[in-house]
Design a protein around this motif. Structure first.
Motif, PDB file in Angstrom:
ATOM      1  N   VAL A  74     160.376 115.538  93.470  1.00 42.52           N
ATOM      2  CA  VAL A  74     159.681 115.428  92.201  1.00 42.52           C
ATOM      3  C   VAL A  74     160.485 115.999  91.045  1.00 42.52           C
ATOM      4  O   VAL A  74     160.578 115.405  89.977  1.00 42.52           O
ATOM      5  N   ALA A  75     161.068 117.165  91.290  1.00 42.86           N
ATOM      6  CA  ALA A  75     161.775 117.822  90.199  1.00 42.86           C
ATOM      7  C   ALA A  75     162.933 116.962  89.701  1.00 42.86           C
ATOM      8  O   ALA A  75     163.186 116.865  88.502  1.00 42.86           O
ATOM      9  N   VAL A  77     163.243 113.671  89.995  1.00 40.67           N
ATOM     10  CA  VAL A  77     162.685 112.501  89.313  1.00 40.67           C
ATOM     11  C   VAL A  77     162.327 112.865  87.875  1.00 40.67           C
ATOM     12  O   VAL A  77     162.627 112.133  86.932  1.00 40.67           O
ATOM     13  N   MET A  78     161.725 114.022  87.741  1.00 40.55           N
ATOM     14  CA  MET A  78     161.328 114.483  86.419  1.00 40.55           C
ATOM     15  C   MET A  78     162.532 114.611  85.492  1.00 40.55           C
ATOM     16  O   MET A  78     162.457 114.269  84.326  1.00 40.55           O
ATOM     17  N   GLN A  79     163.613 115.117  86.022  1.00 41.93           N
ATOM     18  CA  GLN A  79     164.813 115.245  85.200  1.00 41.93           C
ATOM     19  C   GLN A  79     165.309 113.884  84.732  1.00 41.93           C
ATOM     20  O   GLN A  79     165.738 113.713  83.587  1.00 41.93           O
ATOM     21  N   PRO A 252     164.176 125.827  99.774  1.00 47.28           N
ATOM     22  CA  PRO A 252     163.647 127.177  99.985  1.00 47.28           C
ATOM     23  C   PRO A 252     163.253 127.401 101.436  1.00 47.28           C
ATOM     24  O   PRO A 252     163.548 128.452 102.012  1.00 47.28           O
ATOM     25  N   SER A 256     164.848 130.178 103.867  1.00 47.59           N
ATOM     26  CA  SER A 256     163.936 131.178 104.387  1.00 47.59           C
ATOM     27  C   SER A 256     163.934 131.159 105.907  1.00 47.59           C
ATOM     28  O   SER A 256     163.968 132.209 106.559  1.00 47.59           O
ATOM     29  N   ARG A 259     167.120 132.682 107.443  1.00 45.44           N
ATOM     30  CA  ARG A 259     167.085 134.147 107.457  1.00 45.44           C
ATOM     31  C   ARG A 259     166.164 134.645 108.569  1.00 45.44           C
ATOM     32  O   ARG A 259     166.468 135.592 109.287  1.00 45.44           O
ATOM     33  N   GLU A 281     170.599 128.501  91.208  1.00 42.14           N
ATOM     34  CA  GLU A 281     170.462 129.957  91.102  1.00 42.14           C
ATOM     35  C   GLU A 281     169.082 130.477  91.509  1.00 42.14           C
ATOM     36  O   GLU A 281     168.845 131.673  91.506  1.00 42.14           O
ATOM     37  N   ASN A 282     168.172 129.553  91.802  1.00 43.90           N
ATOM     38  CA  ASN A 282     166.816 130.000  92.098  1.00 43.90           C
ATOM     39  C   ASN A 282     166.612 130.367  93.562  1.00 43.90           C
ATOM     40  O   ASN A 282     165.523 130.218  94.107  1.00 43.90           O
ATOM     41  N   HIS A 283     167.658 130.815  94.198  1.00 48.98           N
ATOM     42  CA  HIS A 283     167.552 131.133  95.616  1.00 48.98           C
ATOM     43  C   HIS A 283     168.217 132.481  95.888  1.00 48.98           C
ATOM     44  O   HIS A 283     169.031 132.944  95.094  1.00 48.98           O
ATOM     45  N   PRO A 284     167.873 133.075  97.024  1.00 51.43           N
ATOM     46  CA  PRO A 284     168.422 134.394  97.346  1.00 51.43           C
ATOM     47  C   PRO A 284     169.948 134.401  97.253  1.00 51.43           C
ATOM     48  O   PRO A 284     170.541 135.376  96.812  1.00 51.43           O
TER      49      PRO A 284
ATOM     50  N   VAL B  74     157.403 121.866  86.841  1.00 48.52           N
ATOM     51  CA  VAL B  74     157.706 120.448  86.836  1.00 48.52           C
ATOM     52  C   VAL B  74     156.848 119.644  87.797  1.00 48.52           C
ATOM     53  O   VAL B  74     156.352 118.571  87.467  1.00 48.52           O
ATOM     54  N   MET B  78     154.345 116.601  86.872  1.00 53.39           N
ATOM     55  CA  MET B  78     154.527 115.288  87.473  1.00 53.39           C
ATOM     56  C   MET B  78     153.228 114.763  88.072  1.00 53.39           C
ATOM     57  O   MET B  78     152.914 113.587  87.959  1.00 53.39           O
ATOM     58  N   HIS B 221     162.210 132.063  86.253  1.00 52.42           N
ATOM     59  CA  HIS B 221     162.364 131.259  87.458  1.00 52.42           C
ATOM     60  C   HIS B 221     163.503 131.660  88.378  1.00 52.42           C
ATOM     61  O   HIS B 221     163.514 131.281  89.539  1.00 52.42           O
ATOM     62  N   SER B 222     164.463 132.391  87.891  1.00 54.87           N
ATOM     63  CA  SER B 222     165.614 132.674  88.748  1.00 54.87           C
ATOM     64  C   SER B 222     165.231 133.651  89.853  1.00 54.87           C
ATOM     65  O   SER B 222     164.313 134.457  89.712  1.00 54.87           O
ATOM     66  N   TYR B 223     165.966 133.558  90.950  1.00 58.68           N
ATOM     67  CA  TYR B 223     165.662 134.439  92.064  1.00 58.68           C
ATOM     68  C   TYR B 223     165.822 135.897  91.670  1.00 58.68           C
ATOM     69  O   TYR B 223     165.022 136.756  92.041  1.00 58.68           O
ATOM     70  N   PRO B 252     158.333 130.156  96.358  1.00 62.19           N
ATOM     71  CA  PRO B 252     159.248 130.375  97.476  1.00 62.19           C
ATOM     72  C   PRO B 252     160.026 131.668  97.309  1.00 62.19           C
ATOM     73  O   PRO B 252     160.189 132.432  98.267  1.00 62.19           O
TER      74      PRO B 252
END
Lengths: 333, 333
Positions: A74-75, A77-79, A252, A256, A259, A281-284, B74, B78, B221-223, B252
């Motif tokens: 979805v994300a 597609v939105m972009q 995610p 997850s 780990r 960057e939205n991840h560990p 997002v 959607m 939003h960033s981790y 997440p």
DNA sequence: TTGAAAGCGATACCAC
DNA sequence: GTGGTATCGCTTTCAA
């Protein structure tokens, strides 16, 4: 409603003159131009879209056909949608939103009823049944994606085949000998979605060429599916040290779960993600990615469409070269 | 192009008759009706949208104004878009997509140029500057969201105030005495986005009423933002055992980070998420949620819009009651 | 139950 | 450089 006649009367000129001032299709004396523009602003005049469409056979509307499913990214597609709308506005066009599940008939309808001047079609399948119908339409069409036989329809997309190869290449360069692909959901493969098939081909071919083992898997979105998928993967292929994730929705969950099962990223498993850079960057761990350039693709699609409307008839296919950005999720074995 | 005249000639009737067959606005003998419908199908006739709009002052197009930003949810946006498009088609309308960042002028333009019959506006702010202009438009408008003073504009939304209260209530019922809110990004609060403000109020008020401690936080939003946010939270408020997450994008990250710092869900921390039900299962723990009913809200918005177009002028505000579904992420202290 | 014809509000061709 | 006007394809009133 303010009409062109009222504007003309207010400015003391003929309606046609007002029209020409607006379109710039013939030279106007600076004085009348000023007069007319003044009246337009003062009266808050906006040309009637329907009347305009009727008289000029131009709507200044682009139809965008998007997949509004939830088993897709979805994300992303939105972009695409966002960039298409923005680009369209930059070219003085509006966007009419159609969903894929209205079927081909909807495309017919929109084209034949002159609701839009041209169509931009997303989520193209390898052997897309809409292609013949789109060809029969007497309107410009641009595909985002690439069917096996575009039959002359212009296409724009990331070169997913090359992208698959780049992912494998990067991991192979780092010494990984056994690489798994966590791909889109089975449903996406099943309906022959073009980008999924192309990426898979690039992935497999590159692995063969580099003489590394390739383990491709589809993956549903639920956490359980991810988890049991990785169970099976590592049980059957304990030698896997490289993971290519071509499915942003499960990113995610994959991280997850890795780990959870004690596999550190990147020490034990290297992960390359195929997703928009903005998600890296939205991840560990900051993810090494091959970017999905939604922005560029959308803008390019609109540009090609508008050019087509201008009469230029270049039915080229433009596959953008993949761009790899190494971040923290990959390392040598 | 197939016109109504050609259809008429093929069927051996007058153009007006064809028009009436299509619109059903006067009775037609079964025979001519059959004849006309036959010709329509045979010729593949679709009325010219522009001509129709010009003659009838109806476009059968709804304009949908969406926030296409990335600091917002997002996926949820959607879902709204998808449900609006679907509902619109069910009512024989198409959807023109406008983005919020074209500003108020775009709304003017679309309304005045008769590109659309009505507007549906998302991402409404508490003190939304577009409200006065929307009121001045001579077209039906429905807001998805609720400004502080709708000034007579019909609104549809989840009752976020009640939703905040439900989340607190559920956790308080389970014995939690200190509850944190992980809310939307600071930017969302800063621009006074209506749902964020309302949820926060519901959250805080309910906490006061239930005599539990409330710790509200915004969250980027960033981790890293999530991680340091939780650092600060637990350092300053070690007694927090309940977490309400009103920000699907960071879900997440929050869950992953909780595990990382050794806090088990739900044994150590109970988590209530505010998000579409479809997202509840995509996490290591099935999430207890208050659903964002995007589907219903979108459908309702369209219904109200279409009703307005039909001449019914009920400027009601409809806030849907929150629905809590208990899954695996909450438990008693 | 049906037909004829007058608009709807622009564009663009033909004159001047 | 400007104006007059036929035309686009449909809806809807008026007349029969």
């Amino acid at each position: 409603m303010v009409t062109i006649h009222e504007v003309a009367r207010a400015a003391g000129v003929a309606p046609s003159t007002v029209s020409y001032v607006i379109s710039g299709k013939r030279s106007i004396s600076p004085k009348t131009k000023r007069l007319v523009e003044e009246s337009i602003r003062r009266l808050g005049y906006h040309p009637h879209a329907g009347a305009r469409a009727l008289a000029s056979s131009r709507t200044s509307v682009l139809a965008l056909v998007v997949p509004l499913r939830t088993d897709l990214n979805v994300a992303v597609v939105m972009q695409f949608v966002a960039s298409v709308v923005k680009a369209a506005r930059d070219h003085d066009h509006d966007v009419l939103l159609l969903t894929k599940d209205e079927g081909p008939a909807a495309l017919q309808r929109v084209a034949s009823s002159a609701l839009a001047d041209a169509l931009i079609v997303m989520d193209v399948e390898s052997d897309d049944p809409r292609v013949p119908m789109l060809l029969a339409l007497d309107r410009p069409v641009v595909l985002i994606g690439a069917p096996d036989s575009p039959s002359g329809l212009p296409c724009v997309d990331l070169d997913f085949t090359a992208a698959g190869a780049v992912c494998v290449g990067h991991l192979a360069d780092l010494g990984h000998r056994s690489i798994a692909l966590v791909g889109p959901s089975p449903a996406v493969y099943r309906r022959g979605t073009s980008y999924a098939a192309r990426f898979l081909r690039g992935f497999t071919d590159a692995a063969r060429a580099r003489r590394v083992k390739a383990v491709p898997r589809s993956c549903q979105h639920s956490y359980d599916a991810v988890s049991s998928g990785l169970d099976e993967l590592f049980a059957r292929h304990p030698d896997v040290t490289g993971l290519v994730v071509h499915n942003e929705a499960v990113l995610p969950a994959v991280l997850s779960d890795l780990r959870h099962r004690g596999r550190r990223v990147p020490e034990d498993v290297s992960v390359v993600a195929v997703c928009p850079d903005s998600m890296a960057e939205n991840h560990p761990v900051a993810l090494t990615t091959v970017a999905i350039p939604a922005e560029e693709v959308g803008a390019l699609a609109v540009e090609m469409t508008v050019r087509s409307l201008g009469g230029h008839t270049s039915a080229e296919t433009r596959l953008l070269a993949p761009r790899l950005t190494v971040r923290g999720s990959t390392t040598h074995v």
